[in-house]
Design an enzyme around this catalytic site. Structure first.
Site, mmCIF file in Angstrom:
data_model
loop_
_atom_site.group_PDB
_atom_site.id
_atom_site.type_symbol
_atom_site.label_atom_id
_atom_site.label_comp_id
_atom_site.label_asym_id
_atom_site.label_seq_id
_atom_site.Cartn_x
_atom_site.Cartn_y
_atom_site.Cartn_z
ATOM 1 N N THR A 14 -13.109 45.271 -0.643
ATOM 2 C CA THR A 14 -12.088 44.589 -1.446
ATOM 3 C C THR A 14 -11.841 43.143 -1.011
ATOM 4 O O THR A 14 -11.180 42.393 -1.719
ATOM 5 C CB THR A 14 -10.750 45.362 -1.339
ATOM 6 O OG1 THR A 14 -10.530 45.666 0.043
ATOM 7 C CG2 THR A 14 -10.778 46.647 -2.150
ATOM 8 N N CYS A 144 -20.274 32.456 10.357
ATOM 9 C CA CYS A 144 -20.698 31.688 9.172
ATOM 10 C C CYS A 144 -21.063 30.235 9.493
ATOM 11 O O CYS A 144 -21.962 29.664 8.863
ATOM 12 C CB CYS A 144 -19.622 31.745 8.087
ATOM 13 S SG CYS A 144 -17.960 31.452 8.696
ATOM 14 N N LYS A 200 -17.551 31.141 19.537
ATOM 15 C CA LYS A 200 -18.700 31.770 18.852
ATOM 16 C C LYS A 200 -19.821 30.760 18.672
ATOM 17 O O LYS A 200 -20.995 31.053 18.897
ATOM 18 C CB LYS A 200 -18.281 32.302 17.472
ATOM 19 C CG LYS A 200 -17.341 33.491 17.535
ATOM 20 C CD LYS A 200 -16.912 33.878 16.128
ATOM 21 C CE LYS A 200 -15.543 34.508 16.128
ATOM 22 N NZ LYS A 200 -14.912 34.541 14.829
ATOM 23 N N HIS A 237 -19.096 25.332 4.284
ATOM 24 C CA HIS A 237 -18.762 24.678 5.556
ATOM 25 C C HIS A 237 -19.661 23.457 5.754
ATOM 26 O O HIS A 237 -20.885 23.530 5.554
ATOM 27 C CB HIS A 237 -18.992 25.639 6.731
ATOM 28 C CG HIS A 237 -18.038 26.797 6.780
ATOM 29 N ND1 HIS A 237 -16.908 26.886 5.995
ATOM 30 C CD2 HIS A 237 -18.030 27.917 7.555
ATOM 31 C CE1 HIS A 237 -16.259 28.008 6.289
ATOM 32 N NE2 HIS A 237 -16.930 28.652 7.218
HETATM 33 P P1 NAP Z 1 -10.747 39.807 4.042
HETATM 34 O O1 NAP Z 1 -10.799 39.114 2.731
HETATM 35 O O2 NAP Z 1 -9.466 39.782 4.792
HETATM 36 O O3 NAP Z 1 -11.188 41.360 3.819
HETATM 37 C C1 NAP Z 1 -11.051 42.315 4.851
HETATM 38 C C2 NAP Z 1 -11.512 43.700 4.386
HETATM 39 O O4 NAP Z 1 -11.252 44.631 5.473
HETATM 40 C C3 NAP Z 1 -10.755 44.240 3.149
HETATM 41 O O5 NAP Z 1 -11.650 44.985 2.354
HETATM 42 C C4 NAP Z 1 -9.721 45.172 3.769
HETATM 43 O O6 NAP Z 1 -9.353 46.240 2.912
HETATM 44 C C5 NAP Z 1 -10.479 45.730 4.954
HETATM 45 N N1 NAP Z 1 -9.543 46.242 5.960
HETATM 46 C C6 NAP Z 1 -8.483 45.585 6.500
HETATM 47 N N2 NAP Z 1 -7.818 46.431 7.339
HETATM 48 C C7 NAP Z 1 -8.460 47.610 7.296
HETATM 49 C C8 NAP Z 1 -8.242 48.872 7.916
HETATM 50 N N3 NAP Z 1 -7.209 49.085 8.734
HETATM 51 N N4 NAP Z 1 -9.111 49.876 7.662
HETATM 52 C C9 NAP Z 1 -10.152 49.680 6.815
HETATM 53 N N5 NAP Z 1 -10.407 48.521 6.179
HETATM 54 C C10 NAP Z 1 -9.561 47.495 6.429
HETATM 55 O O7 NAP Z 1 -11.832 39.234 5.039
HETATM 56 P P2 NAP Z 1 -13.254 38.513 4.698
HETATM 57 O O8 NAP Z 1 -13.097 37.054 4.691
HETATM 58 O O9 NAP Z 1 -13.876 39.196 3.534
HETATM 59 O O10 NAP Z 1 -14.067 38.843 6.038
HETATM 60 C C11 NAP Z 1 -14.595 40.140 6.292
HETATM 61 C C12 NAP Z 1 -15.339 40.114 7.626
HETATM 62 O O11 NAP Z 1 -16.421 39.185 7.531
HETATM 63 C C13 NAP Z 1 -14.466 39.637 8.798
HETATM 64 O O12 NAP Z 1 -14.843 40.334 9.961
HETATM 65 C C14 NAP Z 1 -14.809 38.158 8.888
HETATM 66 O O13 NAP Z 1 -14.591 37.633 10.179
HETATM 67 C C15 NAP Z 1 -16.283 38.166 8.527
HETATM 68 N N6 NAP Z 1 -16.808 36.930 7.936
HETATM 69 C C16 NAP Z 1 -16.132 36.277 6.945
HETATM 70 C C17 NAP Z 1 -16.680 35.123 6.385
HETATM 71 C C18 NAP Z 1 -15.995 34.334 5.307
HETATM 72 O O14 NAP Z 1 -16.501 33.237 4.988
HETATM 73 N N7 NAP Z 1 -14.909 34.818 4.717
HETATM 74 C C19 NAP Z 1 -17.910 34.677 6.827
HETATM 75 C C20 NAP Z 1 -18.592 35.376 7.814
HETATM 76 C C21 NAP Z 1 -18.021 36.509 8.350
HETATM 77 P P3 NAP Z 1 -7.954 46.223 2.057
HETATM 78 O O15 NAP Z 1 -8.170 45.262 0.922
HETATM 79 O O16 NAP Z 1 -7.829 47.625 1.610
HETATM 80 O O17 NAP Z 1 -6.892 45.761 2.983
#
Ligand code: NAP
Length: 356
Positions: A14, A144, A200, A237
């Site tokens: 999500t 990233c 990182k 970025h």
């Molecule tokens: P995000 O939008 O905050 O999404 C987080 C996801 O984790 C949501 O699907 C959320 O589900 C789920 N989640 C949160 N708490 C949870 C729990 N207690 N149990 C199970 N699921 C849970 O974050 P994002 O930006 O997509 O990033 C996701 C990951 O990728 C992170 O580890 C981040 O560091 C990494 N990342 C992000 C980027 C970027 O550019 N955004 C780039 C590289 C890596 P709900 O919606 O149900 O809360």
């Protein structure tokens, strides 16, 4: 004829990165999206109701109909892509790996674990050999900002041996997930701190550019100094980089190394691979995130302003898409390489992309 595809699950479906996975998997030639999982807050609802859909493309019908499960619940898929929040990713991903699944993770938790590949398929495909066939495990996608940097450093490292790197990042708000940085903090502003990011960027490239031998990765002897900032850009970025090499490169040699960079053939043929992972622009004033983040479906890193540096040898600017190359697209490429190399458990050894 329906193509035979490998069933895959997405954890954290999500979130910002999860939504990119859903979009990219809608028409994937090798993978079929069969399970979507998130937190208990989202579980038990059809995906179209659980998600706050923020992608420009329509929510794919098939994914929208899937019922969201709770990350951690039993799964039938042997290939799992994770976009889980790092607060919960560590244990959940490790549990699935212990169950014999191959987890391709975007979270930071396992990246520096010695037996876990920190993979950029065009840069260090051989590190995937840390995964034993048939056993499952965790493969990690780097941070990233690290991905763009390591891709740009790779040809310079191969040709001249990179010794020292200074990098200043200007990172997009989507890198902080949704809802991310409060608008009152980021509009009309630059925030000169992103928690954990500099550490990182100063460690991950050493592992990625390192050599695998004797069953372990020996980090590259590169010293990095990173300053990371958040800027009011939606996606993409930007990084300002200066590099000192063991062997001083002439400008023309450096241009040739970057523009001539080609990934190994086994990677170039993967469905998510860009035609060329690096583009060097000769003209001034570029790259820019709005213009270049979408290059080759967001999978190409664009480099520009390559010139001599009065302090180190070279300096340049790069732009990389953080949720595509830097997250979901990069992770899919890792999954594709894992499948092509026979690392996905339960997939019959004879399976080759040629069969579809
Ligand atoms: P995000 O939008 O905050 O999404 C987080 C996801 O984790 C949501 O699907 C959320 O589900 C789920 N989640 C949160 N708490 C949870 C729990 N207690 N149990 C199970 N699921 C849970 O974050 P994002 O930006 O997509 O990033 C996701 C990951 O990728 C992170 O580890 C981040 O560091 C990494 N990342 C992000 C980027 C970027 O550019 N955004 C780039 C590289 C890596 P709900 O919606 O149900 O809360």
């Amino acid at each position: 004829m329906e193509r035979e595809r490998i069933s895959v699950a997405v954890l954290g479906a999500t979130g910002s990165v999860g939504q990119q996975f859903v979009t990219l998997l809608a028409n994937h030639p090798w993978f079929r999206l069969t399970s979507l999982l998130a937190s208990p807050r989202s579980a038990g609802k059809p995906y179209r109701e659980a998600v706050r859909w923020l992608q420009p493309d329509d929510l794919p019908q098939e994914a929208g109909d899937l019922m969201v499960g709770t990350a951690g619940q039993p799964l039938s898929e042997s290939l799992v892509f994770s976009a889980l929040d790092a607060e919960v990713a560590g244990e959940i991903e490790a549990d699935y790996a212990r169950q014999g699944k191959l987890v391709v993770s975007n979270a930071r938790n396992h990246r520096m674990v010695p037996h876990v590949p920190l993979l950029i398929p065009e840069v260090n495909p051989g590190h995937l050999e840390l995964i034993e066939p048939g056993k499952g495990g965790i493969v990690t996608n780097p941070n990233c900002s690290t991905i763009g940097l390591a891709l740009a450093l790779k040809p310079l490292h191969d040709a001249f041996g990179v010794a020292r790197v200074h990098v200043t990042t200007l990172q997009a708000v989507s890198g902080a997930g949704y809802p991310g940085v409060p608008s009152l903090d980021i509009l009309d502003n630059v925030v000169p701190f992103i928690s954990g990011e500099e550490e990182k960027m100063e460690t991950e490239p050493r592992k990625i550019l390192g050599q695998l031998s004797g069953g372990q990765v020996h980090p590259a002897e590169v010293l990095l100094s990173a300053q990371c900032t958040r800027v009011p850009v939606l996606d993409g970025h930007t990084e300002c980089v200066s590099v000192l090499c063991h062997q001083e490169p002439g400008l023309a040699q450096a241009e040739e190394a970057i523009s001539g960079f080609q990934p190994p053939e086994e990677v170039a043929g993967l469905p998510s691979a860009p035609k060329s992972p690096l583009l060097l622009l000769p003209q001034g004033g570029v790259p820019q995130p709005r213009l270049h983040r979408g290059s080759e479906r967001g999978m190409r890193v664009t480099v520009g302003r390559l010139r001599a540096c009065p302090v180190q040898h070279l300096r340049f600017v790069l732009v990389a898409h953080n949720t595509l190359r830097g997250a979901a697209g990069g992770a899919l490429l890792c999954g594709e390489l894992a499948l092509a190399r026979g690392k996905v458990p339960g997939v019959e050894p004879g399976w080759t992309p040629a069969r579809i």
